[in-house]
Design a protein around this motif. Structure first.
Motif, PDB file in Angstrom:
ATOM      1  N   VAL A  88       0.842  -1.214   0.000  1.00 41.82           N
ATOM      2  CA  VAL A  88       0.000   0.000   0.000  1.00 41.82           C
ATOM      3  C   VAL A  88       0.865   1.248   0.000  1.00 41.82           C
ATOM      4  O   VAL A  88       0.606   2.206  -0.735  1.00 41.82           O
ATOM      5  N   ASP A  89       1.940   1.232   0.852  1.00 43.56           N
ATOM      6  CA  ASP A  89       2.832   2.404   0.891  1.00 43.56           C
ATOM      7  C   ASP A  89       3.498   2.623  -0.463  1.00 43.56           C
ATOM      8  O   ASP A  89       3.657   3.763  -0.914  1.00 43.56           O
ATOM      9  N   GLY A  90       3.888   1.542  -1.121  1.00 48.07           N
ATOM     10  CA  GLY A  90       4.514   1.678  -2.436  1.00 48.07           C
ATOM     11  C   GLY A  90       3.580   2.291  -3.460  1.00 48.07           C
ATOM     12  O   GLY A  90       3.971   3.152  -4.247  1.00 48.07           O
ATOM     13  N   SER A  91       2.306   1.824  -3.462  1.00 45.49           N
ATOM     14  CA  SER A  91       1.347   2.387  -4.417  1.00 45.49           C
ATOM     15  C   SER A  91       1.073   3.850  -4.102  1.00 45.49           C
ATOM     16  O   SER A  91       0.902   4.670  -5.014  1.00 45.49           O
ATOM     17  N   THR A  92       1.061   4.189  -2.796  1.00 46.50           N
ATOM     18  CA  THR A  92       0.849   5.599  -2.417  1.00 46.50           C
ATOM     19  C   THR A  92       2.016   6.459  -2.890  1.00 46.50           C
ATOM     20  O   THR A  92       1.829   7.549  -3.438  1.00 46.50           O
ATOM     21  N   GLN A  93       3.255   5.969  -2.678  1.00 44.97           N
ATOM     22  CA  GLN A  93       4.424   6.716  -3.142  1.00 44.97           C
ATOM     23  C   GLN A  93       4.415   6.864  -4.660  1.00 44.97           C
ATOM     24  O   GLN A  93       4.792   7.914  -5.196  1.00 44.97           O
ATOM     25  N   LEU A  94       3.987   5.807  -5.364  1.00 52.56           N
ATOM     26  CA  LEU A  94       3.902   5.878  -6.829  1.00 52.56           C
ATOM     27  C   LEU A  94       2.936   6.985  -7.248  1.00 52.56           C
ATOM     28  O   LEU A  94       3.247   7.814  -8.112  1.00 52.56           O
ATOM     29  N   PHE A  95       1.749   7.002  -6.616  1.00 52.31           N
ATOM     30  CA  PHE A  95       0.742   8.011  -6.973  1.00 52.31           C
ATOM     31  C   PHE A  95       1.273   9.424  -6.692  1.00 52.31           C
ATOM     32  O   PHE A  95       1.139  10.341  -7.516  1.00 52.31           O
ATOM     33  N   ASP A  96       1.917   9.578  -5.511  1.00 51.41           N
ATOM     34  CA  ASP A  96       2.446  10.900  -5.159  1.00 51.41           C
ATOM     35  C   ASP A  96       3.526  11.340  -6.148  1.00 51.41           C
ATOM     36  O   ASP A  96       3.593  12.513  -6.528  1.00 51.41           O
ATOM     37  N   ALA A  97       4.384  10.388  -6.561  1.00 47.94           N
ATOM     38  CA  ALA A  97       5.446  10.740  -7.510  1.00 47.94           C
ATOM     39  C   ALA A  97       4.867  11.151  -8.863  1.00 47.94           C
ATOM     40  O   ALA A  97       5.329  12.104  -9.495  1.00 47.94           O
ATOM     41  N   VAL A  98       3.840  10.400  -9.332  1.00 53.96           N
ATOM     42  CA  VAL A  98       3.212  10.738 -10.615  1.00 53.96           C
ATOM     43  C   VAL A  98       2.540  12.102 -10.532  1.00 53.96           C
ATOM     44  O   VAL A  98       2.611  12.917 -11.460  1.00 53.96           O
ATOM     45  N   LEU A  99       1.883  12.393  -9.384  1.00 58.98           N
ATOM     46  CA  LEU A  99       1.236  13.707  -9.216  1.00 58.98           C
ATOM     47  C   LEU A  99       2.271  14.818  -9.215  1.00 58.98           C
ATOM     48  O   LEU A  99       2.050  15.885  -9.804  1.00 58.98           O
ATOM     49  N   ALA A 100       3.422  14.580  -8.541  1.00 57.89           N
ATOM     50  CA  ALA A 100       4.474  15.600  -8.509  1.00 57.89           C
ATOM     51  C   ALA A 100       5.030  15.856  -9.910  1.00 57.89           C
ATOM     52  O   ALA A 100       5.274  17.001 -10.306  1.00 57.89           O
ATOM     53  N   THR A 101       5.228  14.759 -10.679  1.00 62.49           N
ATOM     54  CA  THR A 101       5.710  14.910 -12.056  1.00 62.49           C
ATOM     55  C   THR A 101       4.706  15.681 -12.902  1.00 62.49           C
ATOM     56  O   THR A 101       5.073  16.568 -13.683  1.00 62.49           O
ATOM     57  N   ALA A 102       3.407  15.371 -12.728  1.00 57.69           N
ATOM     58  CA  ALA A 102       2.367  16.080 -13.485  1.00 57.69           C
ATOM     59  C   ALA A 102       2.352  17.562 -13.128  1.00 57.69           C
ATOM     60  O   ALA A 102       2.219  18.426 -14.004  1.00 57.69           O
TER      61      ALA A 102
ATOM     62  N   ASP B  56      -6.382   1.917  -5.968  1.00 56.32           N
ATOM     63  CA  ASP B  56      -7.600   1.368  -5.368  1.00 56.32           C
ATOM     64  C   ASP B  56      -7.572  -0.158  -5.400  1.00 56.32           C
ATOM     65  O   ASP B  56      -8.010  -0.829  -4.449  1.00 56.32           O
ATOM     66  N   GLY B  57      -7.081  -0.709  -6.511  1.00 59.42           N
ATOM     67  CA  GLY B  57      -7.000  -2.162  -6.613  1.00 59.42           C
ATOM     68  C   GLY B  57      -6.063  -2.752  -5.570  1.00 59.42           C
ATOM     69  O   GLY B  57      -6.341  -3.806  -4.994  1.00 59.42           O
ATOM     70  N   VAL B  58      -4.936  -2.056  -5.318  1.00 59.43           N
ATOM     71  CA  VAL B  58      -4.004  -2.529  -4.283  1.00 59.43           C
ATOM     72  C   VAL B  58      -4.684  -2.543  -2.915  1.00 59.43           C
ATOM     73  O   VAL B  58      -4.550  -3.492  -2.131  1.00 59.43           O
ATOM     74  N   SER B  59      -5.455  -1.490  -2.616  1.00 58.20           N
ATOM     75  CA  SER B  59      -6.149  -1.427  -1.327  1.00 58.20           C
ATOM     76  C   SER B  59      -7.157  -2.567  -1.189  1.00 58.20           C
ATOM     77  O   SER B  59      -7.293  -3.182  -0.122  1.00 58.20           O
ATOM     78  N   GLN B  60      -7.886  -2.863  -2.291  1.00 58.15           N
ATOM     79  CA  GLN B  60      -8.853  -3.962  -2.245  1.00 58.15           C
ATOM     80  C   GLN B  60      -8.152  -5.307  -2.018  1.00 58.15           C
ATOM     81  O   GLN B  60      -8.638  -6.152  -1.258  1.00 58.15           O
ATOM     82  N   TYR B  61      -7.011  -5.488  -2.683  1.00 58.92           N
ATOM     83  CA  TYR B  61      -6.275  -6.750  -2.530  1.00 58.92           C
ATOM     84  C   TYR B  61      -5.818  -6.950  -1.086  1.00 58.92           C
ATOM     85  O   TYR B  61      -5.996  -8.017  -0.492  1.00 58.92           O
ATOM     86  N   THR B  62      -5.203  -5.885  -0.496  1.00 55.65           N
ATOM     87  CA  THR B  62      -4.712  -6.017   0.882  1.00 55.65           C
ATOM     88  C   THR B  62      -5.860  -6.222   1.864  1.00 55.65           C
ATOM     89  O   THR B  62      -5.706  -6.924   2.872  1.00 55.65           O
ATOM     90  N   GLY B  63      -7.027  -5.603   1.577  1.00 57.15           N
ATOM     91  CA  GLY B  63      -8.194  -5.846   2.431  1.00 57.15           C
ATOM     92  C   GLY B  63      -8.629  -7.298   2.373  1.00 57.15           C
ATOM     93  O   GLY B  63      -9.022  -7.893   3.386  1.00 57.15           O
ATOM     94  N   GLY B  64      -8.579  -7.893   1.170  1.00 56.49           N
ATOM     95  CA  GLY B  64      -8.941  -9.303   1.029  1.00 56.49           C
ATOM     96  C   GLY B  64      -7.997 -10.211   1.790  1.00 56.49           C
ATOM     97  O   GLY B  64      -8.421 -11.200   2.399  1.00 56.49           O
ATOM     98  N   VAL B  65      -6.688  -9.860   1.766  1.00 59.33           N
ATOM     99  CA  VAL B  65      -5.713 -10.669   2.504  1.00 59.33           C
ATOM    100  C   VAL B  65      -6.011 -10.621   4.005  1.00 59.33           C
ATOM    101  O   VAL B  65      -5.954 -11.641   4.711  1.00 59.33           O
ATOM    102  N   ALA B  66      -6.350  -9.429   4.521  1.00 57.54           N
ATOM    103  CA  ALA B  66      -6.649  -9.298   5.956  1.00 57.54           C
ATOM    104  C   ALA B  66      -7.868 -10.132   6.341  1.00 57.54           C
ATOM    105  O   ALA B  66      -7.899 -10.793   7.398  1.00 57.54           O
TER     106      ALA B  66
END
Length: 668
Positions: free
Chosen positions: A355-369, A533-543
């Motif tokens: 989840v942290d990785g996907s969040t960092q990815l989103f933040d990096a893409v937003l910063a680049t944009a 969002d898909g990453v969050s759903q996956y981790t929720g399923g694992v829990a």
């Protein structure tokens, strides 16, 4: 003061050059060796080591180019053959002369010595540089900025002028010779505070801040990406602005040394590893499906198990036999439940990192944009995952064709009207002359006079009458109206001119292109948001699966205790059967939860394969291959680009470009 400035410039140049030549310096000076021979023992040929000094004004415009060349003479030859496009050649370290031939050929009378010479050039350097200045967000010239205070931004933009069309994977494609540009400056801490630099480093000794930034001009277009820096931007809070000379080093040596053959081996290893991972994941998914089928079958037969436990009350022998079989099955079930719980617990420990990785990815893409919008001159708030759609839709609305056309037309009309009205005195003089001629003719006619026979006394009378009429308010009003009419006519004529209409259309086309860019950017950000969002759903399923597995494990422990008590003796038959019935009910509930958890695990594995492994495999076999081919072609161009002024046949060389800007303000 001048000596102090020269020392600062030399220190700054040394810092920049140290970064670029560090790797080659180790090889060059790490050991004493015979420079007359190559590594394989063959005789070394003469080489040309070239530094191109580009002197610019404070805004990066080239003023003159001075080239310094060093011809090595490892074999102590009497003459050295050279080729140079330079003018005004001068031997700067000796008295050896030269003979000029055709097509730039030069023969130096070396007498066994190395040759050091310099010359001037009118050629365009390999990389052009443009420097822009902003004061509190507004553009300002370098001369106007001197002595000012406020938030100052200095932006260095680089243009790669060395492009070639080459064949890559069977197609003709345009790429550039790869260069790295390193720009450095020294800032006085008494005048510069809160200094920041994009893609660079700061070194502060308490009195001065050394700023070094880097860029890769033309690399984004050549590699079909937007992730590489092509500009350097320095921002600071400034009091009484002045700036000493800044230095920029441009070199391709880093890319000439790259060995991309190893990258191909890495790609092959990565592809093989992904294939193995895909096969293992397929096997895991097959096993997960089989486990789900088994759990379904077990759940369907739970009723029969409950009935069987009730029938056990009819005979102790049947109870003993059933208990023995049940103990064996329970051991296997506990082993499987433990393995499943351990696996789900491990997956759950990785969920936060995912989840942290996907969040960092989103933040990096937003910063680049956000950086892309700022680079395009679009003023907008910093993009976040909550506001990016609203911000981008707002920017797109501002680029509406009708609004842009109206604004461009109004601006053009204002500029045309200002230009025409600047000549209002000339227009008035012309209109006044025409009106005066008409009034004179009318007066002559009324007085019955002929211009060919008029006497001086009559002429004086005519002039007086004309002056009186011309000075009247009515005549002046007519002149004013005629002047304004002429001005409006000239404005309308110029508004319909090709140049004005072309300017309006250009503004509309730029707005349309910007609107398309915004739409593409919004679509890309939506894709990244969907991935997160898909990453969050996956981790929720694992829990959820983890919780179900733990519940199942507790149920099997309870059931095992009941079976052990049942096997202890028929004397506790009734109590054991009651405990067994309770345990069976718990088993049914646990199996049901395990079934649900197993379904979620199966879906999660499928999603992980489709959205993770499959896409990664596509990237390795697609984009990575294209990127590798382009990068390899560029490195080949870099190895071939060895001189700015020219090389003789059979001679190799190296070339670096060193740009020095004029100082601004008191630093001059």
């Amino acid at each position: 003061m001048k000596k102090k400035l020269n020392r600062s410039v030399l220190r700054l140049a040394a810092c920049i050059l140290a970064v670029a030549v560090l790797t080659t310096a180790v090889g060059a000076f790490g050991a004493v060796r015979d420079t007359s021979k190559n590594a394989d023992g063959s005789a070394a040929a003469s080489k040309k080591d070239e530094i191109v000094y580009v002197f610019t004004d404070a805004e990066g415009n080239t003023k003159n180019v001075l080239v310094s060349d060093w011809l090595t003479n490892p074999q102590k030859e009497a003459t050295l053959a050279d080729c140079s496009s330079l003018e005004n050649l001068e031997n700067v370290k000796g008295n050896e002369g030269y003979t000029a031939g055709e097509n730039g050929a030069v023969t130096w009378q070396a007498d066994g010595e190395d040759i050091y010479y310099q010359g001037t050039s009118e050629q365009t350097p390999a990389v052009s540089m443009k420097i822009e200045y902003l004061l509190d967000g507004q553009k300002i010239s370098a001369s106007e900025l001197a002595g000012k205070s406020g938030v100052v931004t200095i932006r260095y933009e680089y243009t790669n002028n060395e492009t070639q069309t080459v064949e890559i994977d069977g197609k003709q494609q345009t790429v550039c010779v790869p260069f790295a540009a390193l720009t450095g400056m020294m800032l006085d801490n008494a005048h510069f505070r809160n200094v920041t630099v994009s893609n660079g480093k700061l070194v502060n000794d308490g009195q001065r801040t050394v700023v070094v930034g880097f860029a890769l001009p033309g690399m984004n277009a050549a590699l079909d990406t937007e992730l590489l820096p092509e500009a350097v931007e320095i921002t600071a809070d400034v009091t009484d602005f002045s700036l000493s000379t800044t230095m920029t080093l441009v070199t391709n040596e880093l890319f000439s040394e790259l060995d991309l053959g190893k990258a191909e081996d890495l790609k092959t290893e990565l592809t093989d590893a992904l294939d193995q991972l895909t096969d293992a994941l397929d096997q895991l998914m097959d096993g997960s499906s089989q486990l789900y089928d088994g759990l379904t079958q077990l759940l369907e037969k739970s009723d029969a198990l409950v009935s069987g436990v009730s029938e056990l009350k009819d005979g102790s022998q049947a109870l003993v036999d059933g208990t023995s079989a049940l103990q064996t099955g329970m051991t296997q079930l506990q082993d499987g439940a433990n393995q499943l719980t351990d696996g789900l617990n491990y997956l759950d420990t990785q969920s936060k990192a995912l989840v942290d990785g996907s969040t960092q990815l989103f933040d990096a893409v937003l910063a680049t944009a956000s950086s892309q919008l700022a680079a395009a001159g679009v003023e907008a708030p910093a993009l976040t995952r909550d506001n990016y759609r609203g911000v981008l839709n707002g920017v797109s609305a501002q680029l509406d064709e009708a609004a842009v056309r109206k604004m461009a037309t109004e601006q053009a009309r204002a500029q045309v009207e200002a230009a025409v009205r600047a000549n209002s005195a000339t227009i008035r003089a012309s209109v006044t002359a025409q009106v005066q001629a008409q009034v004179t003719a009318s007066v002559m006619q009324q007085m019955g006079l002929d211009a060919s026979t008029i006497t001086p006394e009559q002429q004086a009378a005519v002039d007086a009458a004309v002056a009186q009429i011309m000075a009247s308010a009515e005549t002046q009003a007519q002149i004013d109206a005629a002047v304004e009419s002429a001005i409006q006519s000239m404005i309308e004529t110029q508004m319909q001119s090709e140049s004005v209409q072309a300017g309006i259309e250009e503004a509309v086309q730029k707005a349309a292109a910007g609107s398309g860019m915004i739409a593409n950017l919004l679509a890309q950000l939506d894709q990244v948001a969907a991935f997160c969002d898909g990453v969050s759903q996956y981790t929720g399923g694992v829990a959820t699966a983890k919780a179900g597995a733990n519940t199942l494990l507790k149920g099997t422990d309870t059931l095992s205790a009941g079976i052990d008590q049942l096997a202890g003796g028929t004397g506790r038959l009734n109590l054991g059967l009651a405990q067994l019935q309770s345990g069976v009910n718990q088993l049914v509930a646990g199996v049901s939860k395990l079934k649900d958890g197993q379904m979620e695990l199966s879906d999660g594995l499928k999603q992980f394969k489709e959205e993770g492994i499959d896409k990664l495999s596509e990237s390795v076999n697609g984009n990575l291959s294209m990127l590798y081919s382009r990068a390899k072609a560029m490195c080949e161009l870099s190895k071939a680009y060895q001189s700015f002024s020219g090389l003789a046949d059979g001679m190799s060389g190296t070339v670096r470009f060193l740009y020095r800007t004029d100082a601004i303000g008191d630093a001059e």
